[in-house]
Each structure stands twice: as structure tokens, then as C-alpha cells.
Design an enzyme around this catalytic site. Sequence first.
Site, short mmCIF file in Angstrom:
data_model
loop_
_atom_site.label_atom_id
_atom_site.label_comp_id
_atom_site.label_asym_id
_atom_site.label_seq_id
_atom_site.Cartn_x
_atom_site.Cartn_y
_atom_site.Cartn_z
N LYS A 20 0.73 -1.05 0.05
CA LYS A 20 0.08 -0.02 -0.07
C LYS A 20 0.93 1.22 -0.01
CE LYS A 20 -3.59 -2.51 0.94
NZ LYS A 20 -4.87 -2.89 0.37
C1 LIG Z 1 -0.81 -7.91 2.39
C2 LIG Z 1 -2.06 -7.84 1.36
N1 LIG Z 1 -2.22 -8.58 0.55
C3 LIG Z 1 -3.11 -8.45 -0.46
C4 LIG Z 1 -4.20 -7.33 -0.43
C5 LIG Z 1 -5.31 -7.35 -1.18
O1 LIG Z 1 -5.26 -6.44 -2.01
P1 LIG Z 1 -6.35 -6.10 -2.90
O2 LIG Z 1 -7.34 -5.49 -2.04
O3 LIG Z 1 -6.00 -4.65 -3.72
O4 LIG Z 1 -6.87 -6.86 -3.84
C6 LIG Z 1 -4.08 -6.51 0.84
C7 LIG Z 1 -5.17 -5.89 1.15
O5 LIG Z 1 -5.64 -4.99 0.50
C8 LIG Z 1 -3.03 -6.84 1.58
O6 LIG Z 1 -3.11 -5.98 2.63
N1 LIG Z 2 -6.60 -5.31 2.26
C1 LIG Z 2 -6.69 -3.87 2.83
C2 LIG Z 2 -8.43 -3.54 2.79
C3 LIG Z 2 -8.72 -2.25 2.12
O1 LIG Z 2 -8.35 -2.22 0.86
P1 LIG Z 2 -8.15 -1.18 -0.01
O2 LIG Z 2 -6.97 -1.50 -1.04
O3 LIG Z 2 -9.33 -0.72 -0.65
O4 LIG Z 2 -7.65 0.36 0.78
C4 LIG Z 2 -6.16 -3.43 3.98
O5 LIG Z 2 -5.28 -3.90 4.49
O6 LIG Z 2 -6.70 -2.31 4.60
#
Ligand SMILES: Cc1ncc(COP(=O)(O)O)c(C=O)c1O
Ligand SMILES: N[C@@H](CCOP(=O)(O)O)C(=O)O
Length: 513
Positions: free
Chosen positions: A124
Site C-alpha cells: 500500500k
Molecule cells: C498484504 C495484503 N495482500 C493482499 C491484499 C489484497 O489487495 P487488494 O485489496 O488490492 O486486492 C491486501 C489488502 O488489500 C493486503 O494488505
Molecule cells: N486489505 C486492505 C483492505 C482495504 O483495501 P483498499 O485497498 O481498498 O484500501 C487493508 O489492508 O486495509
Amino acid sequence: MPSPSQVYRSTRSSSNETKSFEEAVIQGLATDGGLFIPPTIPQVSEETLFNKWSKLSFQELAFEIMRLYVDPKEIPDADLKTLINNSYSTFRSNDVTPLAKNVTGDKENLHILELFHGPTYAFKDVALQFVGNLFEYFLQRTNKGLPEDQKKKITVVGATSGDTGSAAIYGLRGKKDVSVFILYPTGRISPIQEEQMTTVPDKNVQTLSVKGTFDNCQDIVKAIFGDKDFNSKHNVGAVNSINWARILAQITYYFYSYFKATGGKKDKVKFVVPSGNFGDILAGYFAKKMGLPVKKLVIATNANDILDRFLKSGTYERSDEVAATYSPAMDILISSNFERLLWYLAREYIANGDDLKAGETINNWFNQLKTEGKFQVNQTVINGALNDFASERVSNEQTLETIKKVYEISENPKHYIIDPHTAVGVCATERLISADNDSSINYITLSTAHPAKFADAVNNALSSFPDYSFDKDVLPAELKKLSTLEKRLKFVEKPDVTLVKAAIEEELAKMDL
Ligand SMILES: Cc1ncc(COP(=O)(O)O)c(C=O)c1O
Ligand SMILES: N[C@@H](CCOP(=O)(O)O)C(=O)O
């Protein structure tokens, strides 16, 4: 005039109204509840890809990509470059998102794309360092020369299943005219994730621990965006991947890792992406549609498998209950960003290229999801999705087995330790490698978090190895010290939007920004 890929519309709109990049980013979610998308995806020629872009640094590539989606009148070249350079100066790797190889022993063609070298050790950061700087940039421009009491202030409200929260907080802590409220499900994130969020002392930050699930938190955030009075009083801003800027910033690493894995040449590549809210893999979809020759984008899910079920049946159906898994950041029932993909599919396969009709279709589907808990698309739409995507579902046991196996057989480096979300991706990749039986395909598995964030799963998988030590082999010093710091959080005893709004207003008054 902005180019067609530099204007945005809502996925649920049946009007011709469009927004600028700044409007889409600052507003976050459209007033009709839809998500902003560029209706036109810019095209990049093979000549540009393999003779120019393949030779660029991560930051230079980010600039070329973002430039296509942001009108230079909104952010001039020099400012966009500064924003990008500042955002990635906080990363611990010069490559920003490096590739690791040989982590599955002899499988030369399996690459792990390490996305966790930013300040909070999760993928992120790649987007949220940029989004934090972008908010600051837009606000400084809007507020320039205004007296203090007339300055625009943004109240960011976000939901997290563990990682978005801390990355958003680290992207926005201490920023002028921005306050940040992060909702997370009590007891459903790891202790380190909670410490990362709750030990930040900046007064513009407040975490709200909500008794409920991530989906409850996500629903509350969307309800707050839909509350006209609250929104106009507080200028609510989004840090979740409902915000288009999140997706935009993630497109870069698909191009960058493709070029690294193939030596800058056109080759066969499949990306495997541990998925929950569908934001990360959606960035890969944009890369593919822009012209990056990707064979397939593979969705890897845990037991919360709405995406896998959709691709197999065409029914998008919310389960009754969320399963608590070893990959808790993916314990999500409704994948927010899937709506964006559905819009492009609806436009191509149902609406004959008509943007307005695509918006109407999405509106109908999502009304149905609200009233009946599901909707069904026809086979043409499923086939359209299958042109670009495949999916694999991975169990808890398989997740642990994969962490263990990678630790045992990795060659370079030896005893490579992956986090449970990455393990979902690696397990799915190994299945594909067996099924494809084609050693000329490069598989790039996205490693979405550092293993230190998920001690339970990693220890469960590895504690039987006599030489293994979590403290010595996994935990970075920076995270180790968090447990000694004071925690600041506010409990919300049920997932109720009125309670959350009251908590935000109470804390905002105390912040007195
Ligand atoms: C460590 C981790 N892997 C995978 C995901 C999944 O990614 P996305 O929600 O963009 O599909 C998340 C949360 O979003 C995450 O925090
Ligand atoms: N897995 C995410 C959940 C929120 O997803 P987002 O990508 O829409 O912000 C988290 O770790 O918070």
C-alpha cells in the site's frame, strides 16, 4: 484540453458529466455511489514500451504512466516529477519494488515482486506515499493566500483490514489541513498492524477500532461518503482504493517488473496477485489494456473467494459470513474495485461501447446486489473477463505449507521467508506452473507484505525448524520497538455509522486543526 484518458466518470453514471483528475481524487467516491474511472485507457506502442520505457527507472516510468492520466494543466511536469521523487525517497530499496528469484529452488521462471520496501512494509505504501503528497499538493494550491479560517480542510475517512490504515497514516501524518480517521475491525488485524497504526503520535491522526468486520467498516466509510450533510461539512477524503489515485500509482510496478523479469523484451508473462478488494490486480488490468503484453492476470484468493466464484459461475454473490484466515488483509466479502472492471466489461459486451448505458447496467447490478445479495452476468461477460483473468483459491493449510516449503527450498537467498498473503500467491503460481507445463512463461507473483506483519502464520509454519527465530530472521528493528510505544485508539462498540460519525466529530473538535 485534457486528453480523453485525463477525464473521469462514475461507474454508475448515465450522464455525460466528467471530472478532472483533481476532482476525482479529492472527491474520492462519486455522489451516485460509483467509482471514478477514465473511460478511455491510453495506448502505448510496442516501440515505446520496449525501446524507451524498458530502460527507465521506477520513478521515470511512474512519470510517463501518470502523465497519460493527468492533464499537465492540473499538475505541470516539474511538479509531477517532484511528487513522484518525494514519494519514493522513503523506500528502502533503490529499485522501489525489486524482484527476487530462485525462491522456489529450481524454478528460475518464478519471480517474487517485493512490494514491501516502503515505510509500513506493505504494498500500500507504493500508492499511499504518493496519495499523501498529492492531497498536500492540491490543498496547498487551493489554500494559497487564504486566511486561516477560510482554508479548505480534508477529513480522510478510511477502512482497513490491516495494511491500508498504517500506510495511509504514514502518508498523511503531520500534513497540514488534513485529518485522518481509520476504521479497523477489532481483533481482526495482527498485533503489529495495530501497533503501527495506534502508536503514531501526530495529532491529525485517529484510529477507530470497530466491533465488526472489515466489510462493516468499508460499508460505514461508503455511507459517510454518501451523507451529503456530513460530507459538505467535513470535506471527506478517501484513501482506500476507491480513490482512483491509489490504482494509478500501482500501475507502475506491473510495467517495471515485466521489464526486469524479461530483460526488457517482449515475452510471455503471467502476474499472480493475492487479492481482496481487487485494487492491486486492477492496476495490472490497466497495464495490460495500455498495451503491456501480459498473458494473464491471475487472482489468488483465500477462503473469502467471491472473485473466484464469479469467474467460475458469473454470479457475484456476497457470502453470509467472512472467514477468518491466515491472510487477514484479504478477509473481504465484497471486492470494491471489481465494479471498475465490470464497467469496462459491461461497456464492451452489453452496451455496445456506450458509456451511459454501461453506467445504467452497473447501477442495476449493484442495486440488485444491495436488495438480493447477488447478481448474475451473462456468459459473454464472463468470457470477456476470462480473456484477461484466471483465478485460484488457496486454503489456510496450503498457505502454511507454502511458507514452509519456500523456506526449505529457496536458494537465493537461502531460507527466504514470505508472508501469508504472498504465500497465497506463490501456492497459486505453483499450480499454474504445473498446469501450463511451459518453462518459457515468466510468472511474477506479487509479494504484498513483509512477513514480520503476520507473526502467527509465519511462526506456525516455521517454528519447527531449529534454526528459525522470528526475532532474528524476520522482525526489523523498526517494528520491534513499536511494542514499547504508547497506543492511542478509540473503541466503537458496534458497526454503526451514526456512532462512527459522532466519534469523528468528537475527535475533530479535540484536534482543533
Ligand atoms: C498484504 C495484503 N495482500 C493482499 C491484499 C489484497 O489487495 P487488494 O485489496 O488490492 O486486492 C491486501 C489488502 O488489500 C493486503 O494488505
Ligand atoms: N486489505 C486492505 C483492505 C482495504 O483495501 P483498499 O485497498 O481498498 O484500501 C487493508 O489492508 O486495509
